[in-house]
Design an enzyme around this catalytic site. Sequence first.
Site, PDB file in Angstrom:
ATOM      1  CG  PHE A   1      -1.866  -1.195   1.249  1.00 33.45           C
ATOM      2  CD1 PHE A   1      -2.878  -1.335   0.318  1.00 33.45           C
ATOM      3  CD2 PHE A   1      -1.700  -2.193   2.197  1.00 33.45           C
ATOM      4  CE1 PHE A   1      -3.724  -2.446   0.327  1.00 33.45           C
ATOM      5  CE2 PHE A   1      -2.536  -3.313   2.222  1.00 33.45           C
ATOM      6  CZ  PHE A   1      -3.548  -3.434   1.289  1.00 33.45           C
TER       7      PHE A   1
ATOM      8  CB  ALA B   1     -10.665  19.012  -7.329  1.00 28.66           C
TER       9      ALA B   1
ATOM     10  N   GLY C   1      -2.741   9.934 -11.939  1.00 30.51           N
ATOM     11  CA  GLY C   1      -1.840   9.293 -12.910  1.00 30.51           C
ATOM     12  C   GLY C   1      -0.988   8.291 -12.176  1.00 30.51           C
TER      13      GLY C   1
ATOM     14  CB  CYS D   1      -0.714   2.355  -8.722  1.00 30.31           C
ATOM     15  SG  CYS D   1       0.976   2.009  -8.238  1.00 30.31           S
TER      16      CYS D   1
HETATM   17  C1  UGA Z   1      -1.202   4.478  -4.950  1.00 27.32           C
HETATM   18  C2  UGA Z   1      -1.865   4.192  -3.600  1.00 27.32           C
HETATM   19  O1  UGA Z   1      -2.123   5.424  -2.923  1.00 27.32           O
HETATM   20  C3  UGA Z   1      -0.982   3.301  -2.735  1.00 27.32           C
HETATM   21  O2  UGA Z   1      -1.649   2.975  -1.528  1.00 27.32           O
HETATM   22  C4  UGA Z   1      -0.658   2.011  -3.507  1.00 27.32           C
HETATM   23  O3  UGA Z   1       0.223   1.165  -2.780  1.00 27.32           O
HETATM   24  C5  UGA Z   1       0.011   2.371  -4.835  1.00 27.32           C
HETATM   25  O4  UGA Z   1      -0.885   3.228  -5.586  1.00 27.32           O
HETATM   26  C6  UGA Z   1       0.280   1.091  -5.590  1.00 27.32           C
HETATM   27  O5  UGA Z   1      -0.686   0.400  -5.935  1.00 27.32           O
HETATM   28  O6  UGA Z   1       1.441   0.704  -5.737  1.00 27.32           O
HETATM   29  P1  UGA Z   1       0.727   6.143  -5.814  1.00 27.32           P
HETATM   30  O7  UGA Z   1       0.248   5.791  -7.183  1.00 27.32           O
HETATM   31  O8  UGA Z   1       2.182   6.056  -5.509  1.00 27.32           O
HETATM   32  O9  UGA Z   1      -0.002   5.214  -4.713  1.00 27.32           O
HETATM   33  O10 UGA Z   1       0.303   7.642  -5.510  1.00 27.32           O
HETATM   34  P2  UGA Z   1      -0.955   8.398  -4.842  1.00 27.32           P
HETATM   35  O11 UGA Z   1      -0.445   9.295  -3.803  1.00 27.32           O
HETATM   36  O12 UGA Z   1      -2.027   7.474  -4.477  1.00 27.32           O
HETATM   37  O13 UGA Z   1      -1.435   9.310  -6.084  1.00 27.32           O
HETATM   38  C7  UGA Z   1      -1.949   8.742  -7.273  1.00 27.32           C
HETATM   39  C8  UGA Z   1      -2.463   9.835  -8.185  1.00 27.32           C
HETATM   40  O14 UGA Z   1      -3.663  10.412  -7.667  1.00 27.32           O
HETATM   41  C9  UGA Z   1      -1.498  11.018  -8.380  1.00 27.32           C
HETATM   42  O15 UGA Z   1      -1.503  11.383  -9.745  1.00 27.32           O
HETATM   43  C10 UGA Z   1      -2.080  12.117  -7.515  1.00 27.32           C
HETATM   44  O16 UGA Z   1      -1.756  13.396  -7.986  1.00 27.32           O
HETATM   45  C11 UGA Z   1      -3.563  11.836  -7.664  1.00 27.32           C
HETATM   46  N1  UGA Z   1      -4.376  12.359  -6.548  1.00 27.32           N
HETATM   47  C12 UGA Z   1      -4.211  11.876  -5.282  1.00 27.32           C
HETATM   48  C13 UGA Z   1      -5.341  13.333  -6.806  1.00 27.32           C
HETATM   49  O17 UGA Z   1      -5.517  13.789  -7.961  1.00 27.32           O
HETATM   50  N2  UGA Z   1      -6.110  13.795  -5.768  1.00 27.32           N
HETATM   51  C14 UGA Z   1      -5.968  13.323  -4.510  1.00 27.32           C
HETATM   52  O18 UGA Z   1      -6.710  13.783  -3.618  1.00 27.32           O
HETATM   53  C15 UGA Z   1      -4.998  12.356  -4.262  1.00 27.32           C
END
Ligand code: UGA
Length: 440
Positions: free
Chosen positions: A160, A260, A265, A268
């Site tokens: 995670f 928002a 991206g 994952c």
């Molecule tokens: C995500 C999950 O959060 C992890 O728990 C999981 O282990 C991981 O995928 C995986 O499957 O390996 P990650 O992709 O590293 O982690 O990054 P996040 O922080 O979740 O962000 C993902 C995307 O969502 C980013 O582009 C971020 O900018 C976007 N995001 C996130 C939003 O647009 N709004 C938000 O409120 C949060």
Amino acid sequence: MNIVVIGSGYVGLVTGVCLSSIGHHVICVDNNKKKIQQLKAGQVPIYEPGLEELMRACTKKKRLKFTDSIKEACQQSTVIFLALPTPPKPNGDADLTYIENAAREIALHMNSYKLIVEKSTVPAETGNRIHRTIVLNLPRKYKRGDRVLLDFDVASNPEFLKEGSAVDDFMNPDRIVLGVESKKAEKILREIFKPLKTKILVTNTASSEMIKHASNSFLATKISFINAVAQICDRVGADVLKVAEGMGFDQRIGRQFLDAGIGYGGSCFPKDVNAFIHLAEKNGYDFGLLKEVRRINDLQWASFVHLAEEKLWNLKEKNIGIWGLAFKPNTDDMRHAPSVDIIARLKEEGARVKAYDPKAMANAVSIFKDICLCDDPYKVAQDADALLLLTEWPEFKEVDFVQVRDAMRQAVIFDGRNMLDAAKLKKLGFEYFGIGRGRL
Ligand code: UGA
């Protein structure tokens, strides 16, 4: 505990280094010989805060080694974590070739009890398939008729971690999920994670695999939900930041993942949402909700470019500056970054693009052939008709906006992450557009 981690990408390397730092002897394996050489020399090929320092400390204590040989690593260890890529096939299904190959190779070199643990995000049922592959490929000496004479287990322990805070996430997890089929496997995994004080959920492998699918897809759903709300906020004059805050105070909802922006991206969410839709379809269920999550996500970056086009009249021969290329801050990762689609669309419309990212420049060079990559945010602003902020790196808050304003041809900012102080910028004479900020 003697542990092998097969696959030294983001997940594998962080897992290997962190397991070593909590006291285990770990061998990290990768088939990329160049990467192994780099790691042996103490260099981390990715940018992940805190990882390189931790890796060097573990290597110094002689608890962390690197090799390109599964055979050598396997024979010295009891527990084998699989942290291999599961890229999407053209139909959205996860390609499990790397996992299958690793399982085959493990079978060929098994010399005592092994616990094989899936770390990668894999479709439910993968645990069973790994089990079957190992039985099928075990050397003859370990089989008598249908009976297997060498004991082994397959378990699931989904990851995670978030890129950019992966080391901290490993050390302070919200929960650890163990998908096991035997008491022996449960006991070993509990022992491995004992130093991490957190909730441990024990279930079977299929449920554990499903927890990972459902968690990532739910988080993506939260993001698309707030992005859809943001679209309406813009139309009715509401401010999505206040809406998210007001919703987030409700403990049943929570404030996290309600930012928002230009959409999610990374390596994952886009892949995992597709894979879950596909897994559901294969099992006779049309997961329409997730298809909509994906559609809303694609709409976000496209409507952001459309907004810029509308405000600048048209984009042809306009100078557009881009702040931030990585899919999120604190990483150099550009896989499925919204910046890639946005820049491609800007180029299609005839814009001239300059860009800067604090950490992703080396990756950007190989992706963008026809844009100007600058080494600081001020050079990007020079003569720009507009700035588009695509990644919320903290350093963009600290720039001297008077200098930026004076360098620009038109002082217009499109903030794709709602990170800048809109009131301050307006006072300085900028035209400011966020996402879902209504009549700001
Ligand atoms: C995500 C999950 O959060 C992890 O728990 C999981 O282990 C991981 O995928 C995986 O499957 O390996 P990650 O992709 O590293 O982690 O990054 P996040 O922080 O979740 O962000 C993902 C995307 O969502 C980013 O582009 C971020 O900018 C976007 N995001 C996130 C939003 O647009 N709004 C938000 O409120 C949060």
